[in-house]
Design an enzyme around this catalytic site. Structure first.
Site, short mmCIF file in Angstrom:
data_model
loop_
_atom_site.label_atom_id
_atom_site.label_comp_id
_atom_site.label_asym_id
_atom_site.label_seq_id
_atom_site.Cartn_x
_atom_site.Cartn_y
_atom_site.Cartn_z
N ARG A 1 2.41 -1.45 -3.57
CA ARG A 1 1.84 -1.87 -2.29
C ARG A 1 1.49 -3.36 -2.31
O ARG A 1 1.63 -4.05 -1.31
CB ARG A 1 0.62 -1.02 -1.91
CG ARG A 1 0.10 -1.29 -0.52
CD ARG A 1 -0.92 -0.25 -0.07
NE ARG A 1 -0.30 0.95 0.45
CZ ARG A 1 0.01 1.13 1.74
NH1 ARG A 1 -0.25 0.20 2.64
NH2 ARG A 1 0.57 2.25 2.15
N GLU B 1 -9.85 9.42 -5.68
CA GLU B 1 -8.49 9.88 -5.38
C GLU B 1 -7.90 10.59 -6.60
O GLU B 1 -7.29 11.63 -6.48
CB GLU B 1 -7.60 8.72 -4.95
CG GLU B 1 -6.23 9.18 -4.48
CD GLU B 1 -5.42 8.11 -3.78
OE1 GLU B 1 -6.02 7.11 -3.30
OE2 GLU B 1 -4.19 8.24 -3.71
N GLU C 1 -8.30 1.17 5.74
CA GLU C 1 -8.12 0.08 4.79
C GLU C 1 -7.92 -1.31 5.39
O GLU C 1 -8.47 -2.29 4.88
CB GLU C 1 -6.93 0.39 3.87
CG GLU C 1 -7.16 1.61 3.00
CD GLU C 1 -5.88 2.06 2.31
OE1 GLU C 1 -5.78 1.86 1.10
OE2 GLU C 1 -4.99 2.60 3.00
#
Ligand code: FAD
Ligand code: FES
Ligand code: FES
Lengths: 773, 488
Positions: free
Chosen positions: A311, A233, A723
């Site tokens: 998160r 990423e 995920e």
């Protein structure tokens, strides 16, 4: 209508199985191509006093040896914060940090040259653990805090309280294809960069910045990655920047393909966490208060650590309504490679803490953990707001729970396990059910945007470009299906192109499981625009001689490779023919598309908002058997029921669920990572870093997708899947704990951490053996 | 010696020669690097260059003693080019056919497609090659056989289940495919290469590589080049090159010597040729030495066992050499030979230190001799590793026990791997146990002795206290398995 198109195979499957799929390291850029080598720091923390690269430059076959001084643009490649030099200047902050680059005609020559580089260091003391970082106050950024009501007060009032600490370990991505990039220089400032990246847009930006040229000179393209899982990423950018620098100086194509050990040593991992918690509950196991402090190891730079931490904080509740809650997240700087995104993006680390706490409540109250979980699930009509004030809509926890308890025969097996344990001293079985509720969207709201470019050619074939990248997850296949369905043509007429920044600009990373949701909508948007034009053409065709009953736009259907009026089915034209007509009428057959996820906002100051478009749910039941003399164990059976909405491609979604689960299984069991006292990674190759093999998956492995569960406001009513199922592996982790606990007849709370390696398991068992003596 | 200087093999269905004097390649170039250097064979992938991932798997077909083709999956990253002399290489590119201008996939490929057996696809060529070897060797294989065939192939995406299904569905044609149709042609070609019995010397400017085709030549090479590195399967030695970048100046490759691949049953012992692959050895010992079989089942992966040899396992004298504790427990002998004489050394005397053996510069290991196990003796072997398969032992152990008719310990041998710099006996523990009654009490007391007998190290795999704990527990496990008949 979609059903015929639902079961297509992965768009690259035939190429995969026949060795025809091309990865960047397979690309041949001609005899001029050079091999790039990255020379990195052998010290975790040191000052660079001086260096000499002159001798290395003289080696025959070496075309460039570069240091930071040779960077024409900005010496930076930090994705969010510019705190990450492309090549170290006067200081190194971790083992594996790039200092020099070599381009040579062969790898062997580059290696030879590397040995001739001289560097003088002054070694400094490194910080190699979260505990040390806390002690030296190495906070990366302001802590993330989310609170509701008064957790302290509620904790005081709680009938029972348990507190503790949990360590969850790092995880190496172990994508089969290591980080790779090939840069081909064009005329003057043009660079074509083939990069194994999840985020071509950012790769383009960083290459441009490092080379000091505008972004419109750089094209980044990626056909497919050989796995990524978050590891590409941001950190794919690095290799691209290095290859580009070498290309800039040599004017030749340069390829960098990291050797496995180098990849493991240089790149970041899943963040390890050390978390402390306190949980308050009543006699029934209803949770009244929960306080947790989540501390993550960010590594040497920021990378995505704050978003990941966020998160974790947002997922600290997992599937449970907790009236009084306080979650604090802190990221700490250490002298290790900067940790980065990895499937789940902090979610798993936050969830591990509450799942372990609930497991403790159950043991404390002498109940099955299942009961405690069920009692505390988010409610349907009340008890349904999260600690950040988002309402948990379309809650599927109860539906999934009811179906899974039955299909897995949980209660019957629980009894069998108790019997087995009563009759076996040296082997113990354990079982656990764990749920997941996972929020879908980037929590950084503006990232929730996507673009597409759809071209239709005169033979009726369609080329779809979109901003998402293919890393095996089947994104391109789903885009192919969506385009085919929307245009009413067979999928074989649709091809999805390699992702290319010159086709679709300014896109977000393919991450947060949102690739299909966002790009699917953007593709649909582009097609809608073209279809609107085609409808006019069709109408003008159909209405040439249809007075007084002209066809109306609303009745025109694209289906089965034809376009027709459903009221007057004889008014029909082949899709391909319609395309030719449109061309002759000078109608554009190409359009861009755009999408932004609606209604996403989150206020970091207050910790409140609506960060997620929706939630994905799932549950798993796993049963394990542990050899209590060695700690070795096996997963006997796993049942998974997972919610993917109305699946666009069931086979691909099941593949995602199983693959994520097995990857999670590795994280919670064998994938142990250690650093030595100097900060050197000890498990730097598959020799000592152990991801699951075929023999580690559950002996009996049953995966199902929740039926009749359309999602609202998403592309074709589907749900993201990449995920969430990773988190279902906690069922294995806690089943192991259950088996350990059986050694002491469930009277003692086992010492436990993650991963539960044989070593962790055996030590925990031996302690219980001592206690029960 | 009358030498030839090229190697020859069948590749893309054609006889192919490499003359290293003229080649850019060194003889010890790995098959993987050779294939990837060709524009036509980039399907094969490198995932680790150390035999741990299987992305580089290719299949080799070679002639057996009946001149039939045998198909084996190998990790091409560990195979030096001369090792494929006289064999056929089959790569992912060779599996498909073009029939009536249409691409026709091999059944294992077709079912991988239909079962969604690939996601990112990077592991897939290797997996398909393992499935292809499985297809050729097994008809409707059991799940265990399928899993064994795939243990050496890591996949990070799929979770393996669809791959197992693809194997179940595709391996059901008694191995018949287009390779079967072509087999006689291939056999002819291989015979034509193997007709030439002259040993091979490959002299490259940076490396001398000797490929003797018989033991006598091998011993001569060894006498002439006492400092040359000997390899049998090279699974240990190749890592020096692939991981550490070492260029070994002189190599003697024993992989082509038939005389070293025997498995002989004598009256009181079994003799296993040093060059017998561990997979072949495994299949031979299932009934004779079940403990060795247990160990070989979890030794490396099929790709590794298909080339790794027992001689190499002994020769590497690694502290975690998995066959060694068993050989200790069996009181095995190592047979050594030079041009003039043969000698036999007890395995314990042969291993003299960390990766050190009692081998003279002019000698080769030719065989290991394992006495048959008397009926009243029990031998068991254990391997404790972080991951069940394709992992190096954290601790390994073998136990030999003989009880008197009064249930006291008449003889016991306890040998450990992973507890010291080399395979070692637990002599203090043994002294403690001897003549004592064989019951749980004694065993538990002996465990206390065992816990302090060694000072194992902490490393990437485990901490020292875990090693000590697990080692002691293995004694209890041994006791429980023979006394309680309790096995999982
Ligand atoms: C992925 C992988 C997994 C592995 N798993 C295991 C495992 O589970 N357990 C385990 O024990 N090992 C394991 N190994 C190590 C290795 O495969 C074994 O030790 C194997 O038995 C070595 O055999 P070889 O023929 O390939 O050895 P080689 O590399 O050919 O030789 C090894 C050593 O023995 C010497 N030698 C070989 N043959 C002779 C001979 N005839 N005379 C004199 N000296 C000789 C060589 O000079 C060298 O020093 C693994 C290796 C890899 C790469
Ligand atoms: S490259 Fe991994 S086994 Fe050969
Ligand atoms: S399909 Fe990606 S590693 Fe197997």
């Amino acid at each position: 209508m979609e059903s015929t198109q639902n079961q297509i195979y992965h768009d690259s499957a035939i190429k995969h199985v026949s060795g025809k799929s091309v990865y960047i390291n397979d690309m041949d850029a001609g005899t001029q191509m050079l091999y790039g080598k990255v020379v990195y720091s052998p010290h975790a923390h040191a000052k660079i006093l001086s260096f000499n690269i002159d001798k290395a430059k003289l080696v025959k076959g070496v075309h460039a040896v570069l240091s930071y001084k040779d960077i024409p643009g900005l010496n930076q490649m930090g994705p969010v914060i510019h705190d990450e030099p492309c090549l170290a200047e006067d200081k190194v902050n971790f083992i594996g940090q790039a200092i020099f680059l070599i381009a040579a005609e062969t790898m062997e020559i580059a290696q030879k040259a590397e040995k001739l580089i001289e560097v003088e260091y002054e070694i400094l003391k490194p910080i190699l653990s979260i505990e040390k970082a806390i002690q030296y106050n190495q906070l990366l950024s302001t802590p993330r805090i989310i609170k509701r009501c008064n957790a302290d007060e509620a904790m005081q009032k709680a009938k029972h309280r348990l507190s503790g600490m949990l360590k969850t370990g790092a995880q190496e991505h172990w994508y089969l294809e290591t980080q790779t990039s090939l840069c081909v220089p064009g005329e003057m400032n043009e660079y074509m960069v083939y990069s194994s990246t999840q985020n071509p847009n950012e790769t383009q930006a960083i290459v441009a910045e490092v080379l000091g040229i505008p972004r419109n000179e750089v094209v980044v393209e990626i056909r497919r990655m050989g796995g990524a899982f978050g590891g590409k990423e941001t950190q794919g950018n690095h290799v691209a920047a290095w290859a580009s620098l070498l290309s800039y100086h040599t004017r030749r194509p340069v390829k960098i393909h990291l050797f496995r050990d180098d990849d493991q040593i240089m790149t970041g991992k899943r963040h390890r966490f050390v978390s402390s918690y306190e949980i308050g509950f009543d006699d029934d196991g209803m949770i009244t208060a929960y306080k947790a402090e989540l501390n993550s190891d960010a590594g040497a730079t920021a990378d995505l650590s704050m978003a990941i931490l966020e998160r974790a904080v947002l997922h600290a509740d997992n599937s449970y309504f907790i009236p009084n809650i306080s979650i604090i997240g802190k990221a700490w700087k250490t002298n290790l490679p900067s940790n980065t995104a990895f499937r789940g993006f902090g979610g798993p680390q936050g969830i591990a803490v509450i799942e372990n706490a609930i497991d403790r409540i159950a043991r404390f109250l002498k109940k099955d953990a299942l009961e405690i979980r069920y009692k505390n699930f988010y409610g349907i009509n009340d008890r349904n707001t999260t600690h950040y004030d988002e309402v948990v809509e379309n809650n599927r926890l109860y539906t999934i729970y009811d179906q899974l308890i039955n299909s897995s025969e949980y209660l019957k097996r629980r009894k069998e396990i108790d019997d087995f344990n009563a009759n076996n001293e040296f082997y113990k079985k354990g079982m656990a059910l764990t749920p997941v509720k996972f929020g879908i969207s980037f929590t950084t709201a503006f990232l929730n945007q996507a673009g597409a470019l759809v071209n239709i050619y005169l033979d009726g074939t369609v080329l779809v470009n979109h901003g998402g990248t293919e890393m095996g997850q089947g994104l391109h296949t789903k885009m192919q299906q969506i385009a085919a369905i929307e245009l009413g043509i067979s999928p074989e007429f649709v091809k999805v192109n390699a992702t290319n920044t010159s086709k679709v600009p300014n896109t977000s990373a393919t991450a947060a499981s949102s690739g299909t949701d966002m790009n699917g909508m953007a593709v649909k948007n582009a097609i809608d625009i073209i279809k609107e034009r085609l409808l006019t053409v069709a109408l003008s065709e159909f209405n040439q001689k249809t007075y007084p009953n002209p066809s109306e736009i609303k009745n025109i259907v694209f289906y089965n490779n034809v376009v027709f009026d459903k009221i007057h089915p004889d008014r029909i034209i082949l899709f391909k023919e319609l395309i030719s007509k449109a061309y002759l009428q000078q109608v554009s057959l190409s359009s861009t598309g755009f999408y932004k996820t609606p209604n996403i906002y989150f206020d970091r100051e207050t910790g409140k908002g609506h960060p997620f478009h929706y939630y994905a749910f799932g549950m798993a039941v796993s049963e394990v058997k542990v050899d209590t003399l060695t700690g070795q164990n096996e997963v006997l059976r796993t049942d998974i029921l997972h919610d993917t909405g109305k699946s666009i491609n069931e086979m691909i979604d099941i593949g995602q669920v199983e693959g994520a689960f097995v990857q999670g299984l590795g994280w919670v069991t064998t994938e142990s990572i250690k650093w030595d006292k100097d900060g050197r990674l000890m498990n730097h190759s598959p020799d000592t870093y152990k991801i699951p093999t075929v023999n580690d998956i559950p002996a009996d492995f049953r995966t199902a997708l929740l039926k009749d569960a359309p999602n609202y406001n998403t592309i074709h009513k589907s749900k993201a899947v990449g995920e969430p199922p990773f988190i279902l592996a906690f069922s294995v982790w806690l089943a192991i704990k259950d088996a350990i606990s059986a050694v002491g007849n469930h009277q003692f709370e086992p010492d436990f951490e993650l991963p539960a390696t044989n070593e962790v398991i055996l030590k925990s068992i031996e302690k219980i053996r001592l206690l029960s003596k | 010696m009358n030498n030839s200087d090229k190697i020859c093999f069948v590749f893309d269905n054609q006889l192919t020669e490499i003359d290293f004097t003229k080649s850019e390649f060194r003889p010890s170039t790995t098959l993987l690097n050779y294939l990837r250097s060709l524009p036509t064979h980039k399907g094969v992938k490198e995932g680790c260059a150390e035999g741990d991932c299987g992305a580089c798997t290719v299949v080799i077909a070679e002639l057996n003693q009946q001149n039939q083709l045998e198909y084996k999956a190998l990790d091409s990253c560990l195979v030096f080019l001369p090792m494929i002399h006289g064999k056929q290489i089959i790569t992912i590119e060779n599996l498909e056919q073009i029939v009536n201008k249409e691409l026709k996939l091999h059944p294992v490929q077709q079912l991988m497609v239909e079962n969604n057996g690939s996601q990112c696809g990077y592991c897939t060529p290797g997996i398909v090659m393992s499935l292809f070897a499985l297809f050729k060797n097994h008809h409707q294989p059991e799940k265990e056989v399928i899993e064994d065939a795939l243990t050496g192939n890591l996949c990070r995406c799929t979770g393996y289940k669809p791959i197992i299904e693809a194997a179940e569905k595709s391996c059901c044609n008694h191995g018949n495919d287009h390779f079967t149709e072509k087999q006689y042609e291939i056999i002819e070609m291989l015979l034509s290469i193997n007709e030439n019995k002259k040993s091979i010397s490959l002299l490259h400017k940076e490396q001398e590589y000797f490929l003797p085709l018989n033991l006598k030549d091998a011993l001569e090479f060894k006498k002439l080049y006492p400092n040359a590195v000997v390899i049998s399967g090279a699974t240990d030695t190749a890592l020096r090159q692939t991981k550490k970048g070492e260029i070994i100046p002189q190599l003697i490759d024993l992989s082509q010597i038939e005389e070293l691949k025997h498995f002989t049953k004598n009256n009181n012992s079994i003799e296993i040729g040093a060059g017998l692959t561990l997979e072949k050895a495994k299949n031979e010992v299932e009934n004779i030495f079940p403990a060795l079989f247990d160990i070989l089942k979890v030794f490396g992966s099929l790709q590794i066992r298909n080339i790794a040899t027992i001689g190499g396992n002994i020769g590497s004298a690694s502290p975690i050499g998995d066959t060694l504790t068993f050989l200790f427990a069996c009181k095995a002998f190592v047979k050594l030979q030079n041009l003039t004489s043969v000698r036999k050394v007890a395995i314990e005397d042969f291993i003299i230190g960390y990766r050190k053996t009692d081998t003279n510069a002019d000698e080769l290991i030719t065989a290991v001799e394992i006495p048959l196990i008397p009926e009243n003796v029990i031998i068991k072997s254990y391997k404790v590793s972080n991951r069940k398969d394709l992992d190096i032992s954290t601790v390994s152990a073998s136990f030999r026990l003989q009880l008197s008719n009064k249930n006291s310990v008449e003889e016991i041998i306890i040998a450990f791997g992973g507890m010291a710099a080399y395979t070692i006996r637990a002599s203090k523990t043994v002294t403690y146990l001897i003549d004592k009654t064989w019951n749980r009490n004694t065993v538990e007391e002996a465990m206390e002795v065992l816990k302090t007998e060694f000072s194992p190290i902490s490393d990437a795999r485990a901490e020292k206290d875990y090693r000590a704990m697990a080692a002691a527990n293995l004694l209890l496990k041994f006791w429980s398995e023979i006394s309680l008949n309790q096995k999982d």
